[in-house]
Design an enzyme around this catalytic site. Structure first.
Site, PDB file in Angstrom:
ATOM      1  N   GLY A 167      16.149  19.787  10.639  1.00 36.51           N
ATOM      2  CA  GLY A 167      15.421  19.145   9.549  1.00 36.51           C
ATOM      3  C   GLY A 167      15.453  20.007   8.292  1.00 36.51           C
ATOM      4  N   SER A 219      49.969  25.537   0.892  1.00 35.12           N
ATOM      5  CA  SER A 219      50.520  24.870   2.082  1.00 35.12           C
ATOM      6  C   SER A 219      52.044  25.006   2.119  1.00 35.12           C
ATOM      7  CB  SER A 219      50.147  23.384   2.061  1.00 35.12           C
ATOM      8  OG  SER A 219      48.756  23.241   2.093  1.00 35.12           O
ATOM      9  N   LEU A 227      50.166  35.979   1.798  1.00 33.64           N
ATOM     10  CA  LEU A 227      51.231  34.978   1.733  1.00 33.64           C
ATOM     11  C   LEU A 227      51.011  34.063   0.519  1.00 33.64           C
ATOM     12  CD1 LEU A 227      53.594  33.387   3.117  1.00 33.64           C
ATOM     13  CD2 LEU A 227      51.879  32.257   4.526  1.00 33.64           C
ATOM     14  N   ILE A 268      19.248  18.597  13.206  1.00 34.89           N
ATOM     15  CA  ILE A 268      18.183  18.778  14.197  1.00 34.89           C
ATOM     16  C   ILE A 268      17.092  19.690  13.642  1.00 34.89           C
ATOM     17  CG2 ILE A 268      17.687  19.858  16.460  1.00 34.89           C
ATOM     18  CD1 ILE A 268      20.461  18.743  17.367  1.00 34.89           C
ATOM     19  N   GLY A 278      46.595  34.099  14.612  1.00 27.73           N
ATOM     20  CA  GLY A 278      45.405  33.902  13.779  1.00 27.73           C
ATOM     21  C   GLY A 278      44.707  32.588  14.052  1.00 27.73           C
ATOM     22  N   ARG A 279      45.475  31.542  14.295  1.00 27.16           N
ATOM     23  CA  ARG A 279      44.857  30.218  14.491  1.00 27.16           C
ATOM     24  C   ARG A 279      44.046  30.179  15.785  1.00 27.16           C
ATOM     25  NH1 ARG A 279      50.177  27.174  11.858  1.00 27.16           N
ATOM     26  NH2 ARG A 279      49.589  27.766   9.736  1.00 27.16           N
ATOM     27  N   GLU A 330      44.362  29.686   6.882  1.00 31.09           N
ATOM     28  CA  GLU A 330      45.374  29.835   7.948  1.00 31.09           C
ATOM     29  C   GLU A 330      46.130  28.515   8.151  1.00 31.09           C
ATOM     30  OE1 GLU A 330      44.947  32.481  11.003  1.00 31.09           O
ATOM     31  OE2 GLU A 330      43.392  33.668  10.020  1.00 31.09           O
ATOM     32  N   GLY A 331      46.294  27.787   7.065  1.00 34.11           N
ATOM     33  CA  GLY A 331      46.950  26.482   7.088  1.00 34.11           C
ATOM     34  C   GLY A 331      45.914  25.392   7.161  1.00 34.11           C
ATOM     35  N   GLY A 336      51.034  29.083  -6.986  1.00 30.41           N
ATOM     36  CA  GLY A 336      51.863  27.869  -6.886  1.00 30.41           C
ATOM     37  C   GLY A 336      52.276  27.508  -5.480  1.00 30.41           C
TER      38      GLY A 336
HETATM   39  C1  LIG Z   1      38.310  32.251   1.558  1.00 29.03           C
HETATM   40  C2  LIG Z   1      39.802  32.178   1.659  1.00 29.03           C
HETATM   41  C3  LIG Z   1      40.482  33.185   2.334  1.00 29.03           C
HETATM   42  C4  LIG Z   1      41.880  33.152   2.410  1.00 29.03           C
HETATM   43  N1  LIG Z   1      42.546  34.203   3.000  1.00 29.03           N
HETATM   44  C5  LIG Z   1      43.897  34.264   2.888  1.00 29.03           C
HETATM   45  C6  LIG Z   1      44.607  35.443   3.293  1.00 29.03           C
HETATM   46  O1  LIG Z   1      44.016  36.420   3.786  1.00 29.03           O
HETATM   47  N2  LIG Z   1      45.948  35.493   3.084  1.00 29.03           N
HETATM   48  C7  LIG Z   1      46.634  34.444   2.551  1.00 29.03           C
HETATM   49  O2  LIG Z   1      47.857  34.544   2.392  1.00 29.03           O
HETATM   50  N3  LIG Z   1      46.000  33.293   2.183  1.00 29.03           N
HETATM   51  C8  LIG Z   1      44.648  33.191   2.324  1.00 29.03           C
HETATM   52  N4  LIG Z   1      43.982  32.059   1.915  1.00 29.03           N
HETATM   53  C9  LIG Z   1      44.743  30.930   1.391  1.00 29.03           C
HETATM   54  C10 LIG Z   1      44.713  29.683   2.286  1.00 29.03           C
HETATM   55  O3  LIG Z   1      45.469  29.893   3.446  1.00 29.03           O
HETATM   56  C11 LIG Z   1      45.194  28.502   1.432  1.00 29.03           C
HETATM   57  O4  LIG Z   1      44.153  28.222   0.510  1.00 29.03           O
HETATM   58  C12 LIG Z   1      45.548  27.294   2.268  1.00 29.03           C
HETATM   59  O5  LIG Z   1      46.698  27.505   3.027  1.00 29.03           O
HETATM   60  C13 LIG Z   1      45.755  26.043   1.404  1.00 29.03           C
HETATM   61  O6  LIG Z   1      46.571  26.291   0.295  1.00 29.03           O
HETATM   62  P1  LIG Z   1      46.097  25.788  -1.161  1.00 29.03           P
HETATM   63  O7  LIG Z   1      44.728  26.298  -1.374  1.00 29.03           O
HETATM   64  O8  LIG Z   1      47.127  26.164  -2.132  1.00 29.03           O
HETATM   65  O9  LIG Z   1      46.013  24.217  -1.042  1.00 29.03           O
HETATM   66  P2  LIG Z   1      47.227  23.193  -1.268  1.00 29.03           P
HETATM   67  O10 LIG Z   1      48.391  23.587  -0.447  1.00 29.03           O
HETATM   68  O11 LIG Z   1      47.427  22.984  -2.711  1.00 29.03           O
HETATM   69  O12 LIG Z   1      46.636  21.882  -0.622  1.00 29.03           O
HETATM   70  C14 LIG Z   1      45.763  20.971  -1.311  1.00 29.03           C
HETATM   71  C15 LIG Z   1      45.560  19.769  -0.393  1.00 29.03           C
HETATM   72  O13 LIG Z   1      46.807  19.072  -0.202  1.00 29.03           O
HETATM   73  C16 LIG Z   1      47.073  18.971   1.182  1.00 29.03           C
HETATM   74  N5  LIG Z   1      48.520  19.015   1.404  1.00 29.03           N
HETATM   75  C17 LIG Z   1      49.410  19.912   0.944  1.00 29.03           C
HETATM   76  N6  LIG Z   1      50.633  19.627   1.381  1.00 29.03           N
HETATM   77  C18 LIG Z   1      50.523  18.531   2.156  1.00 29.03           C
HETATM   78  C19 LIG Z   1      51.450  17.750   2.905  1.00 29.03           C
HETATM   79  N7  LIG Z   1      52.755  18.050   2.981  1.00 29.03           N
HETATM   80  N8  LIG Z   1      50.982  16.679   3.590  1.00 29.03           N
HETATM   81  C20 LIG Z   1      49.674  16.361   3.540  1.00 29.03           C
HETATM   82  N9  LIG Z   1      48.746  17.068   2.857  1.00 29.03           N
HETATM   83  C21 LIG Z   1      49.172  18.136   2.180  1.00 29.03           C
HETATM   84  C22 LIG Z   1      46.340  20.148   1.817  1.00 29.03           C
HETATM   85  O14 LIG Z   1      46.124  19.947   3.192  1.00 29.03           O
HETATM   86  C23 LIG Z   1      45.064  20.151   0.998  1.00 29.03           C
HETATM   87  O15 LIG Z   1      44.184  19.182   1.481  1.00 29.03           O
HETATM   88  C24 LIG Z   1      42.593  32.066   1.845  1.00 29.03           C
HETATM   89  C25 LIG Z   1      41.897  31.043   1.188  1.00 29.03           C
HETATM   90  C26 LIG Z   1      40.527  31.104   1.072  1.00 29.03           C
HETATM   91  C27 LIG Z   1      39.815  30.016   0.294  1.00 29.03           C
END
Ligand SMILES: Cc1cc2nc3c(=O)[nH]c(=O)nc-3n(C[C@H](O)[C@H](O)[C@H](O)COP(=O)(O)OP(=O)(O)OC[C@H]3O[C@@H](n4cnc5c(N)ncnc54)[C@H](O)[C@@H]3O)c2cc1C
Length: 397
Positions: free
Chosen positions: A354, A134, A127, A352, A245-246, A378-379, A131
């Site tokens: 250390g 979230s 997904l 714990i 997933g969650r 997963e969000g 760019g």
């Molecule tokens: C090891 C790993 C495995 C992954 N596996 C998968 C996978 O299998 N498939 C897949 O599709 N994705 C996968 N992901 C992606 C993962 O789901 C995203 O990294 C995650 O959803 C956050 O998106 P971002 O990294 O773009 O952060 P951003 O969306 O850029 O967020 C940056 C910060 O801003 C905050 N933020 C954003 N919008 C808001 C809002 N409206 N209000 C308040 N705070 C906000 C976020 O909470 C975060 O703290 C993986 C990521 C990692 C690191």
């Protein structure tokens, strides 16, 4: 909301079998896997043979037919020993199999669901884009109509199992103006299709046994048989998978918390300082008590959410709006609390222990690094709180 908490004899037997498998097959290899940052192909093949890659899938489609509760048992027991193995199972099962089970046609289930549930094929889910994380509805990978089918072009990132998967559920935009409300379509693509390639694989803080890959799609031709669900309704497909997933992520966190707690109790009883076992000091006892309380509460939450998902079944057409909303809120709640409690509990476990807890290669040190991602993928937990708050404000309770 029905409440009934007990495991059947079959579920208990399954738990014992998975625990024995994890202790025998996974525990001995995780240290080297983590150090080498290697996908554990050998133990994954063994798990596939055991049927662990199709636990919640009905037997008629090649699974073990143990439902979401059985699946949570699997993730708890595997997560107790290693988070990477749990994440590989989760990406395949929650995010790969769920779209096929809930939205696949009879033909799609036969062609893709059954071999994957039998453990003959590995799945991934894609997904996220550079760019859009979230704000996943803002994805830009383009799905353009081409005759009967589609042409997909774009870059995806962070795909768990991306390097190894045989098939990937890919979300693409069929209409950027509509966004998540009618403009996203879910596709099932095969590794090796013309124009489909794997880009860079990320180096990570933890989860060293998993690949986190970039997918490059350069005019990939996908026939209509590769669309999962209705064109334009792919966001529902993704959200249905993420609800499963969650809860499974929370089950894996529960297992990691349980093993950290047990290791901490054992360590506190044998480590002597100032002439006494540190378990005799109230400062340590209170930490252990707080850890145990979180484990206890989370166990009820995880299995209740899984039981509710079993009650609802896997056919989205049969879900009422209020059931669907309750399911999404419960999944967000349990994911958010589980990931934060896991970070807290493992942090206390490290304290714990250390100095030894900070030494590279100890199970606590690995668990500490592995746990952090659960607050993000997963969000993120900020997004989970938005999901809960929106529902709360709408319902007033
Ligand atoms: C090891 C790993 C495995 C992954 N596996 C998968 C996978 O299998 N498939 C897949 O599709 N994705 C996968 N992901 C992606 C993962 O789901 C995203 O990294 C995650 O959803 C956050 O998106 P971002 O990294 O773009 O952060 P951003 O969306 O850029 O967020 C940056 C910060 O801003 C905050 N933020 C954003 N919008 C808001 C809002 N409206 N209000 C308040 N705070 C906000 C976020 O909470 C975060 O703290 C993986 C990521 C990692 C690191």
């Amino acid at each position: 909301m029905g409440i009934e908490f007990s495991f059947s004899a079959d579920q208990e037997a399954f738990r014992s079998a998975v625990r024995a498998f994890a202790d025998r097959e996974i525990a001995p290899i995780v240290g080297a896997m983590d150090e080498r940052e290697e996908f554990p192909a050998h133990t994954v093949a063994k798990m596939q043979k055991e049927g662990y890659f199709g636990v919640p899938i009905p037997e008629e489609f090649g699974g073990l037919g143990l439902g979401k509760v059985g699946y949570a048992i699997l993730l708890e027991e595997i997560g107790r020993v290693d988070a990477s193995h749990a994440a590989i199972l989760g990406a395949h099962t929650s995010l790969g199999l769920t779209p096929l089970l809930s939205y696949g046609t009879a033909e799609q289930r036969k062609r893709w669901l059954t071999p994957a549930a039998r453990g003959e094929k590995l799945l991934a889910f894609s997904l996220t884009e550079p760019g859009s994380g979230s704000d996943s509805g803002a994805l830009r990978t383009a799905a353009e109509r081409s005759g009967e089918g589609w042409t997909l072009t774009g870059n995806k990132i962070y795909v768990t199992n991306g390097k190894e998967a045989d098939h990937v559920v890919v979300l693409a935009s069929n209409d950027p103006a509509l966004g998540p409300k009618g403009g996203v379509t879910a596709f099932l693509l095969d590794r090796g299709m013309p124009g489909f390639s794997i880009g860079r694989c990320e180096k990570k803080m933890g989860l060293h046994g998993t690949s986190t890959a970039e997918l490059l799609l350069d005019h990939v031709a996908a026939g209509p048989e590769r669309v999962l669900g209705t064109p334009g309704r792919g966001f529902h497909v993704a959200m249905t998978a993420l609800d499963v997933g969650r809860v499974s992520l929370a089950a894996g966190s529960l297992g990691a918390m349980q093993s950290s707690l047990e290791a901490s109790v054992a360590f506190a009883k044998q480590r002597t300082q100032f002439g006494h076992a540190i378990a005799e000091y109230e400062a340590i006892q209170f930490k252990l008590a707080d850890m145990a309380m979180k484990v206890h509460a989370l166990r009820f939450m995880v299995y209740h959410a899984a039981q509710e998902q079993d009650r609802m079944g896997s056919d989205p057409a049969a879900w009422s709006t209020s059931d669907r909303e309750a399911k999404t809120r419960a999944a967000a709640t349990v994911k958010c609390l589980a990931s934060e409690w896991a970070s807290d509990v493992i942090d206390e476990a490290l304290q714990i222990h250390g100095g030894i807890g900070y030494i590279r290669g100890t199970p606590i040190e690995r668990a500490y690094r592995d746990a952090r991602i659960s607050e993000i993928f997963e969000g993120t937990n900020e997004i989970q709180r938005l999901v809960v708050a929106r529902d709360l404000i709408e319902r007033g309770r």
